[in-house]
Motif scaffolding. Structure first.
Motif, PDB file in Angstrom:
ATOM      1  N   MET A  68       2.329   1.704  -3.485  1.00 49.52           N
ATOM      2  CA  MET A  68       1.296   2.194  -4.398  1.00 49.52           C
ATOM      3  C   MET A  68       0.969   3.652  -4.112  1.00 49.52           C
ATOM      4  O   MET A  68       0.685   4.428  -5.037  1.00 49.52           O
ATOM      5  N   GLY A  69       1.030   4.038  -2.832  1.00 50.39           N
ATOM      6  CA  GLY A  69       0.798   5.440  -2.489  1.00 50.39           C
ATOM      7  C   GLY A  69       1.861   6.355  -3.081  1.00 50.39           C
ATOM      8  O   GLY A  69       1.555   7.412  -3.641  1.00 50.39           O
TER       9      GLY A  69
ATOM     10  N   SER B 231      -6.807   3.177  -9.423  1.00 48.81           N
ATOM     11  CA  SER B 231      -6.404   1.935  -8.757  1.00 48.81           C
ATOM     12  C   SER B 231      -6.133   2.181  -7.273  1.00 48.81           C
ATOM     13  O   SER B 231      -6.480   1.350  -6.423  1.00 48.81           O
ATOM     14  N   PHE B 232      -5.532   3.333  -6.957  1.00 53.25           N
ATOM     15  CA  PHE B 232      -5.268   3.648  -5.558  1.00 53.25           C
ATOM     16  C   PHE B 232      -6.565   3.882  -4.789  1.00 53.25           C
ATOM     17  O   PHE B 232      -6.667   3.528  -3.606  1.00 53.25           O
TER      18      PHE B 232
ATOM     19  N   THR C 150       1.373   6.661  -6.777  1.00 48.52           N
ATOM     20  CA  THR C 150       0.244   7.543  -7.071  1.00 48.52           C
ATOM     21  C   THR C 150       0.650   9.005  -6.947  1.00 48.52           C
ATOM     22  O   THR C 150       0.235   9.846  -7.765  1.00 48.52           O
TER      23      THR C 150
ATOM     24  N   THR D  54      -8.761  -4.821  -7.074  1.00 49.41           N
ATOM     25  CA  THR D  54      -7.579  -3.952  -6.949  1.00 49.41           C
ATOM     26  C   THR D  54      -6.383  -4.553  -7.668  1.00 49.41           C
ATOM     27  O   THR D  54      -5.660  -3.862  -8.406  1.00 49.41           O
TER      28      THR D  54
ATOM     29  N   TYR E  20       0.831  -1.206   0.000  1.00 45.36           N
ATOM     30  CA  TYR E  20       0.000   0.000   0.000  1.00 45.36           C
ATOM     31  C   TYR E  20       0.869   1.262   0.000  1.00 45.36           C
ATOM     32  O   TYR E  20       0.543   2.258  -0.669  1.00 45.36           O
TER      33      TYR E  20
ATOM     34  N   LEU F 119      -7.837   0.591  -3.997  1.00 45.34           N
ATOM     35  CA  LEU F 119      -7.056   0.038  -2.894  1.00 45.34           C
ATOM     36  C   LEU F 119      -7.594   0.538  -1.554  1.00 45.34           C
ATOM     37  O   LEU F 119      -7.669  -0.227  -0.585  1.00 45.34           O
ATOM     38  N   GLN F 120      -7.960   1.825  -1.487  1.00 53.54           N
ATOM     39  CA  GLN F 120      -8.521   2.357  -0.241  1.00 53.54           C
ATOM     40  C   GLN F 120      -9.849   1.677   0.095  1.00 53.54           C
ATOM     41  O   GLN F 120     -10.150   1.402   1.261  1.00 53.54           O
TER      42      GLN F 120
ATOM     43  N   TYR G 296      -4.359  -2.846 -10.982  1.00 49.13           N
ATOM     44  CA  TYR G 296      -2.924  -2.528 -11.081  1.00 49.13           C
ATOM     45  C   TYR G 296      -2.261  -3.320 -12.207  1.00 49.13           C
ATOM     46  O   TYR G 296      -1.352  -2.813 -12.882  1.00 49.13           O
TER      47      TYR G 296
END
Length: 262
Positions: free
Chosen positions: A138-139, A234-235, A142, A206, A135, A238-239, A210
């Protein structure tokens, strides 16, 4: 209670992270890395103390997972800064980490030692840690995508494009590893690998999102701005997978994956 001391560790870590963010913006590499790392170590010390005090991995509640995310965000930012020298990445990851630390400070939780039988598994800690690192990666990716959309008229497949793709590749690998460990854990605890629980469904969505991003970013160089938008979407998915399902009616009282708030 150990949570009462969180504010002191949090403030110390945040001050050091902010100094590191300022230093990176000023292109003072050594100071940026040193102070950011010091903040990470202070935050990690608190997590370790909490782990010992609770006599269980601090990963049961939503607030506890936010602790891990707050830890891995500046860590990821420092790695990206060290590798590609983006002076803006540490300020952005620091801001994101402060937001999650702030949520924990404003919404303190009751942390008990109780751990339901299904969570008393050797798969519990590595499964959650793999996901939290993914995560954070990915953050950071982003944030790079948002930077490209905001400050570049035309996104090309240059250094920043390669860096976010590398982060997503590493993040997707960890997501895959986390899903595999989760499947083995589910088989051990409930007798089946996959049950299309709301959490599992969103995890699959998710993961596929990605994967689709990587295919677009790698093989369609004419639509790199679209790829950046896909990464942002996508983020958001994910959330939803991480904490959004807690608020879905379909997950209430049925999902075994919703995080406890107490």
């Amino acid at each position: 209670m150990i949570w009462d001391y969180f504010i002191y560790f949090a403030i110390a870590a945040i001050v050091l992270w902010c100094v590191g963010a300022w230093a990176s913006w000023q292109k003072r590499f050594t100071l940026a890395c040193t102070t950011t790392l010091a903040g990470i170590l202070i935050f990690l010390v608190y997590i370790v103390i909490m782990w010992v005090a609770l006599q269980r991995p601090p990963m049961r509640t939503m607030g506890e997972t936010r602790l891990w995310y707050s830890l891995f965000l500046p860590m990821t930012g420092m790695v990206v800064y060290g590798r590609w020298r983006y002076r803006w990445i540490l300020p952005l990851t620091t801001i994101m980490a402060i937001v999650f630390v702030g949520i924990n400070l404003l919404r303190p939780e009751i942390h008990s030692k109780a751990l339901m039988p299904a969570l008393q598994s050797p798969w519990f800690a590595p499964h959650v840690i793999a996901y939290m690192i993914a995560y954070a990666l990915m953050g950071a990716a982003t944030l790079i995508a948002i930077y490209e959309l905001a400050f570049r008229k035309k996104t090309a497949s240059g250094t920043s494009g390669q860096s976010k793709d590398d982060l997503v590749c590493a993040g997707l690998a960890l997501l895959t590893l986390g899903m595999l460990m989760g499947a083995l854990w589910a088989k051990e605890a409930w007798g089946h690998y996959w049950a299309w629980d709301p959490k599992e469904t969103w995890a699959a969505v998710t993961w596929l999102s990605y994967l689709a991003y990587l295919h677009l970013a790698r093989y369609d160089k004419q639509h790199q701005r679209l790829a950046c938008w896909m990464l942002i979407v996508s983020f958001c998915l994910l959330q939803m997978c991480w904490w959004g399902i807690n608020y879905l009616p379909s997950a209430q009282a049925t999902s075994v994956h919703t995080y406890s708030m107490q």
